[in-house]
Enzyme design. Structure first.
Site, PDB file in Angstrom:
ATOM      1  CG  MET A 348      -1.765   1.222   1.395  1.00 18.52           C
ATOM      2  SD  MET A 348      -2.919   1.461   0.010  1.00 18.52           S
ATOM      3  CE  MET A 348      -2.995   3.251  -0.038  1.00 18.52           C
ATOM      4  CD  GLU A 383       2.547  -0.245  -3.847  1.00 23.00           C
ATOM      5  OE1 GLU A 383       1.852   0.779  -3.673  1.00 23.00           O
ATOM      6  OE2 GLU A 383       2.071  -1.305  -4.300  1.00 23.00           O
TER       7      GLU A 383
END
Ligand SMILES: *[C@@H]1O[C@H](CO)[C@@H](O)[C@H](O)[C@H]1NC(C)=O
Ligand SMILES: *[C@@H]1O[C@H](CO)[C@@H](O)[C@H](O)[C@H]1NC(C)=O
Ligand SMILES: *[C@@H]1O[C@H](CO)[C@@H](O)[C@H](O)[C@H]1NC(C)=O
Ligand SMILES: *[C@@H]1O[C@H](CO)[C@@H](O)[C@H](O)[C@H]1NC(C)=O
Length: 962
Positions: A348, A383
C-alpha cells in the site's frame, strides 16, 4: 494500492494439472486480493477471475432523504488540517480487548451554509468530553444540539442550533476509542511469533475507506488536509507515520511510562494515504539520494539477516528514475518502506510510509527465487510511482482509480527496468498485463475503464474498482498512449500535469489536456485526433478490437473482439465499438511504421504483399488490440516461425501464439491453426513464446484433463518440450547451476515443470532425489530457490503422507514468508484425497493457516484436478461460515469462485453452480457476486467449446504426436 502478485510469477509451477499439480499455485497464494494482477500464468480459462463486470445492484435501494443517508459527503465543509493523537495498546485490556484511544482536532472551513457537521466515523466510541465544536479566529461556533452515529453510511453527525458561517473556520474536537482488531482494516493489530514469543504490531490500512475507523475524518480523496500526528507508544517500540519524526519524549500517564513521538506536519494529502505503525521493528537506511532519508523496516531478525538489503539497494535508483521521468523532486523528506507479517494487499502506497507484505519486500538470496526478486523490484517500483502519481496528485474520486493504478502498473516496468537493466522488464508487461487483461476484457460482461462518479458510492462499489481492468487495462492503454505520443512527449505532458496539480485533485481528462498540450508543443509528433478523442474510445467503451488485415487486397477492418462469439453485448457504446487504432506494423524487409485505423474498414495498399512476403502488425504489442490476417499471411508467418523464428522479436512470437489461440476461441480462425503455432516450439528456447503457449494450452488441460484427449496431449507436449529440457540440462551442466539470463531462469522452470508433468525421461527421478536429499537433511536445503516451488509441488504429488508431513513441518518452521508460501502451495499438489481434505479443514483454523491465506489456499487446492471436487464440496458445505469470516472485506474471495469453477465444462456442473447460487441467496456472496455471474458465463462458453473442439483437437494431437 499495491497488488500482490508476486512471488509467483514464474515460479513455475507448471502447467500441468496432470500430476495433480496445483499449478498456478503460488500465484494464487501470493496473490491475494482484488487488485492483484496475478503475475503468473493467467490461464485463459481463468481470465475472469477478477471483479470485472457490471456493478452489483445494491441490495436495498433506499431513497435518500437526509444528507447523512448519502454515501458522499456534502460539499459544505472542507478540512484544512488535523491534530491527531493515537495511542494503540499492544496488550489486551481487562475485558480481553485490544484497543486504541485517541483525540483529534480538525480545522475545517465552511463553504456553504449548513447547520450540520457530517464527518466519517466507523466503529469508534466517543469518550471523555465527547465532541466539542469551537470557532477559529473571530468565528464563534453554534451550540451542538445533538450528535449521533449513522452506521450505514459511517458518519458522525452533529446537529447545530444555528448555521455555520460561510467563509469561517471551525474546530471539531473529539476523543474516541476503537478496537485494535486483527481485521486488517483501519488501525489494526498484526500478530506474529518471534523466537517463540507472540508479538503485536499496531499498523494501518486506510485505502479505500478505513481511515474513518481510526479517527473521525472527512474520508474522501479530495478532502486533502495537513495532518499533525502524535503517537503514544510503549518504551521499547518505535512509532512511524507518513512524515519524519520530530521528537520522541518519555512521559508517564496514569503511572505507566510511555513514549510520545511527534511527527512533522504532513504535506496536504488524502486520508486514505495515512499510515500509523507501532512495532519493535528495526531499519536500515541510506542517504544516497542527497538529503532524503530512505529506510527499510522489518522484524529485527529479518533486518539482521540482511533481508531488507535488496529493497534498500533498488529504492534509491528507482526514486532517482522517477524524479527524472516526472521532472519533479520526490515530494517528501523521507521514504520509509516496511514489511508486515500480516497484511491484506500486496502493498500500500501510503505517502512516505509504504507497507508491504513480507514476501513483497524481503529478499533472501539463499531462499528467494529470481521471480521473488523481480516481484520485489516491480512492486517497489509500483508503489514508489504512486508517491507522485496518486499521492502528490490524486484523482478526485474512486471512479478514476484506473488512472491511478493503471499508471503505476505501467511505469513500474520503467522503474524496475532502470533498477535492473538486464532483466528485459519492459517486455514483460505484455505477458503480465496486456495478455492477461485481454482475457477478461474480451467478455461481454466486461466494463469500461472509466465509470461515472455517481456510479461509485458505497464502500463495496469502491472495492470493486480494484480489479484487473483498472490495473492491467489501465496500464496497457497508457502504454499504448505513451508509444504513439513517444515517450519524451508523454513524459513532458505528465510532468506538466504533476506540477500543475501538486497537492490537489484531478479528473482523468486533466491528464489528457496536459498531454495534448505536450503534443501541440512538439512539431515532430502528429496524431489524427486529440488525445482526448482517441483515448475516449479506449476508456469509455469496454473491450478492444481485433483488426484483420487482408494482405491480398490491403483491406483492413476492425471489430469488437469477443471471446465467445455468441455472447451478447448489452452495454451500449456511444462509439458503437469502434476505436481509433494506432497500428505499428512491418513487413518483409521493411522496418516498423505507424498507421492509424480510424474507421471500421480502410485500405492500405502498402499492406498488400505477395510471394513469400508477410505482414506483421502490432509490433511489440504496443497497441491494445489483437491481429488477424488472411489465411495466406498466417501460413507465411507460421512458415517463418518454423524456418527462422528469430526473424521476429520474442514479443511478437509470443503475440502470434496468443492471438491465434484467442482468435480460435472466438471462432475467427480454426483451433488447428492455433495449435499449429506451437509446432515450432521444439526449436524455441526463449521464455516469452513458451510462456505464452503454455498459458494458452492451460485451457486445453483444464478442459481435457479428465477426458481421453489427455493422453494424446501429453504425448504431443512431451515431443515439444524434450529439446528444451535437454537444452537446460546441458547449459546448467547437468542441473548443477542456474542459467545466467533472467528470463532463461524462468524458462528453465517451465522446462522442468512440463517435462515432469508429461513424463520426460529422468525428470521425475531428478525431482524426487532433490526432495529426498532435503528430507534427509532438513537444515540443508540444496534445491535452488528458483526451482523450489516446482520441486516441492511435484515431489508431494509423486509422494505420500511422509512427503506431505515433511512439507507441513517445514512450513510451520519457515522464517521467510516466501518459503512458507511456496510450501503452502505445494501441499495442495498431493494426489491423495484424504490429505487434501485434511488440508481443507486446516484452512479454517487460523492457528494452522493464517486468515489472510485461507481463501487462496482453498483456491490452490481447487486447481488440483483431484482437489477440485473436494474443494467444491467443502465450500458448498461451509459457505455461510466462510462468507461470514472471509467474505466481506477479503478481496481474494472473488478469485476463489473463479478458481473453484475453472474446470467446469459440463451442463451438470453448470447446474450445480446455479443451484449453489440459489441455495445461498439468503446468505449472499458479497464481493464474489460478480465472479459468480462471470463463472456462469465462462462455463457456458466452456461447454460449447468442448462440444465443438474435442474431436478435432484429439485428432490433431494424435497426428502430431506420432
Ligand atoms: C498543524 O500544524 C500546522 C503547521 O504547524 C499548523 O499550521 C496547523 O494549524 C496545525 N493544525 C492544527 C489542527 O492545529
Ligand atoms: C494542535 O496542536 C498544537 C501543538 O500542540 C497546538 O498548538 C494547537 O493549538 C493545536 N490545534 C488545535 C486546533 O487544537
Ligand atoms: C464501544 O461501545 C460498545 C457498546 O458499549 C462496546 O460493545 C464496544 O466494546 C466498545 N468498543 C470499544 C473499542 O471500546
Ligand atoms: C454500429 O455498428 C453496427 C455493426 O457494424 C452497424 O450495423 C450499425 O449501423 C452501427 N451503428 C451506428 C450508429 O453507427
Amino acid at each position: 494500492m499495491g497488488k500482490v502478485y508476486y512471488i509467483s510469477k514464474n515460479v513455475g509451477i507448471g502447467l500441468f494439472v496432470l500430476a495433480a499439480i496445483a499449478l498456478t499455485t503460488i500465484i494464487a497464494l501470493s496473490i491475494a486480493y482484488h487488485k492483484e494482477r496475478i503475475k503468473n500464468r493467467g490461464r485463459p480459462g481463468d481470465g475472469a477471475s477478477d471483479n470485472t463486470s457490471v456493478p452489483t445492484p445494491s441490495t436495498t435501494p433506499f431513497t435518500s432523504k437526509d444528507p447523512w443517508d448519502h454515501y458522499r459527503l456534502p460539499d459544505s465543509l472542507f478540512p484544512i488540517s488535523y491534530n491527531l493523537t493515537l495511542w494503540p495498546r499492544l496488550e489486551p485490556n481487562a475485558d480481553g480487548l485490544y484497543i486504541f484511544t485517541g483525540n483529534s482536532a480538525v480545522v475545517f472551513k465552511c463553504v456553504k451554509e449548513t447547520d450540520l457537521v457530517i464527518i466519517h466515523s466507523n466503529k469508534l466510541n466517543l469518550t471523555g468530553n465527547q465532541v466539542k465544536l469551537s470557532g477559529l479566529g473571530d468565528a464563534s461556533a453554534p451550540t451542538v444540539d445533538k450528535f449521533w452515529f449513522v452506521v450505514k453510511t459511517e458518519y458522525l453527525v452533529l446537529q447545530l442550533r444555528s448555521s455555520l458561517a460561510v467563509g469561517a473556520s471551525y474546530v471539531l474536537h473529539t476523543e474516541f476509542q476503537g478496537e485494535l482488531a486483527d481485521d486488517l482494516e483501519g488501525f489494526y493489530r498484526s500478530e506474529y511469533t518471534e523466537d517463540g514469543v507472540k508479538k503485536i504490531v499496531a499498523t494501518s490500512q486506510m485505502q479505500a475507506t478505513f481511515a474513518r475507523k481510526a479517527f473521525p475524518c472527512f474520508d474522501e480523496p479530495a478532502m486533502k488536509a495537513i495532518f499533525n500526528v502524535t503517537i503514544i507508544h510503549n518504551p521499547g517500540t518505535v512509532a512511524l507515520s507518513n512524515s519524519r519524526e520530530t521528537d520522541t519524549a518519555d512521559s508517564v500517564i496514569d503511572g505507566i511510562p510511555i513514549k510520545v513521538t511527534t511527527f512533522e506536519p504532513t504535506k496536504r494529502m488524502s486520508s486514505y494515504l495515512l499510515a500509523f505503525i507501532v512495532s519493535d521493528f528495526v531499519s536500515i537506511q541510506s542517504n544516497q539520494n542527497s538529503n532524503l532519508l530512505v529506510r527499510i523496516w522489518a522484524r529485527k531478525k529479518a533486518i539482521n539477516d540482511g533481508h531488507g538489503d535488496y529493497a534498500l539497494s533498488v529504492t534509491g535508483p528507482i526514486l532517482q528514475f522517477y524524479e527524472e521521468y516526472y521532472s519533479a523532486a520526490y515530494p517528501l523528506s523521507k521514504s520509509d518502506q516496511i514489511a508486515l507479517p500480516d497484511f491484506n494487499a500486496g502493498a500500500m502506497e501510503n505517502w512516505g510510509l509504504v507497507t508491504y507484505r513480507e514476501t513483497a519486500l524481503l529478499y533472501d538470496p539463499f531462499v528467494s527465487s529470481t521471480a521473488n526478486k523481480e516481484g520485489i523490484t516491480s512492486i517497489i517500483a509500483h508503489e514508489l510511482a504512486h508517491m507522485w502519481f496518486g499521492n502528490l496528485v490524486t484523482t478526485r474520486w474512486w471512479n478514476d482509480l484506473w488512472l491511478n493504478e493503471g499508471f503505476a502498473s505501467y511505469v513500474e516496468y520503467l522503474g524496475a527496468d532502470h533498477a535492473e537493466p538486464t532483466w528485459d522488464m519492459k517486455d514483460q508487461i505484455v505477458l503480465y498485463d496486456v495478455h492477461k487483461v485481454f482475457a477478461v476484457d474480451a467478455l461481454a460482461s466486461s466494463h469500461p475503464l472509466s465509470r461515472r462518479e455517481e456510479e461509485v458510492n458505497e464502500p463495496s462499489q469502491i472495492s470493486e474498482m480494484f480489479n484487473t481492468i483498472s490495473y492491467s487495462k489501465g496500464a496497457a492503454v497508457l502504454r499504448m498512449l505513451s508509444e504513439f505520443l513517444t515517450e519524451p512527449v508523454f513524459a513532458r505532458g505528465l510532468s506538466s500535469y504533476l506540477n500543475t496539480f501538486a497537492f490537489s485533485n484531478t479528473v482523468y481528462t486533466d491528464l489528457w489536456d496536459h498531454l495534448q498540450q505536450a503534443v501541440e508543443n512538439t512539431a515532430s509528433v502528429q496524431i489524427p485526433h486529440t488525445v482526448h478523442d482517441i483515448m475516449n474510445r479506449w476508456t469509455l467503451q469496454m473491450g478492444f478490437p481485433v483488426i484483420t488485415i487482408d494482405t491480398q487486397t490491403g483491406r483492413i477492418t476492425q471489430k469488437h473482439f469477443l471471446l465467445d462469439p455468441e455472447s451478447v453485448v448489452h452495454r451500449p457504446s456511444q462509439f458503437n465499438y469502434t476505436w481509433f487504432v494506432p497500428v505499428k506494423w512491418m513487413k518483409t524487409g521493411v522496418e516498423q511504421q505507424q498507421y492509424w485505423l480510424l474507421q471500421k474498414t480502410d485500405t492500405n495498399s502498402q499492406m498488400r504483399v505477395s510471394g513469400n512476403d508477410w505482414v506483421l502488425a502490432n509490433t511489440n504489442v504496443s497497441g491494445y488490440f489483437r491481429v488477424n490476417y488472411d489465411l495466406g499471411n498466417w501460413e507465411r508467418l507460421l512458415s517463418l516461425l518454423s524456418t527462422n523464428h528469430q526473424a521476429l522479436s520474442v514479443i511478437n512470437r509470443a503475440q502470434i501464439i496468443d492471438d491465434a489461440f484467442n482468435l480460435a476461441r472466438a471462432k475467427i480462425v480454426s483451433t488447428t491453426l492455433a495449435l499449429t503455432t506451437t509446432k515450432y516450439l521444439h526449436k524455441e528456447r526463449d521464455y516469452m513464446p513458451w510462456e505464452s503457449a503454455l498459458r494458452n494450452l492451460d485451457y486445453y488441460i483444464l478442459m481435457f484433463d479428465r477426458t481421453e484427449v489427455y493422453g494424446a496431449f501429453q504425448a504431443y507436449l512431451k515431443k515439444q518440450i524434450q529439446p528444451l529440457f535437454g537444452h537446460f540440462k546441458s547449459i546448467t551442466a547437468n542441473w548443477t547451476k542456474i542459467p545466467e539470463g533472467h528470463t532463461d531462469q524462468y524458462n528453465q522452470i517451465n522446462a522442468i515443470a512440463i517435462a515432469c508433468d508429461v513424463g520426460v525421461e529422468g525428470c521425475r527421478e531428478l525431482i524426487k532425489s532433490w526432495y529426498r536429499q532435503w528430507m534427509e537433511n532438513p537444515s540443508h536445503n540444496l534445491i535452488h530457490p528458483n526451482l523450489k516451488s516446482t520441486v516441492y509441488c511435484r515431489a508431494i504429488a509423486y509422494g505420500g503422507v511422509k512427503e506431505w508431513d515433511f512439507a507441513w513441518t517445514m512450513f510451520k518452521n519457515a522464517t521467510l514468508a516466501s518459503e512458507a508460501s511456496r510450501l503452502r502451495a505445494a501441499m495442495a499438489c498431493t494426489k491423495l484425497p484424504w490429505l487434501l481434505n485434511r488440508y481443507l479443514e486446516y484452512t479454517l483454523d487460523p492457528t494452522k493457516i493464517r486468515k489472510q491465506d485461507a481463501t487462496s489456499t482453498i483456491r490452490v487446492i481447487a486447481q488440483n484436478v483431484v482437489g477440485m471436487p473436494l474443494a467444491w464440496n467443502f465450500i458448498r458445505a461451509k459457505w455461510s461460515y466462510i462468507f461470514q469470516q472471509y467474505g466481506k472485506g477479503s478481496f481474494s474471495f472473488t478469485n476463489l469462485v473463479a478458481g473453484l469453477t475453472m474446470r467446469f465444462s459440463t451442463e451438470f456442473e453448470l447446474q450445480e453452480l446455479k443451484q449453489f447460487k440459489e441455495d445461498n441467496l439468503h446468505i449472499g456472496f458479497g464481493s464474489a457476486t460478480m465472479a459468480l455471474e462471470q463463472a456462469i458465463e465462462k462455463i457456458t462458453s466452456n461447454i460449447k467449446w468442448v462440444r465443438d473442439n474435442k474431436a478435432h483437437v484429439h485428432k490433431w494431437l494424435t497426428d502430431e504426436s506420432t
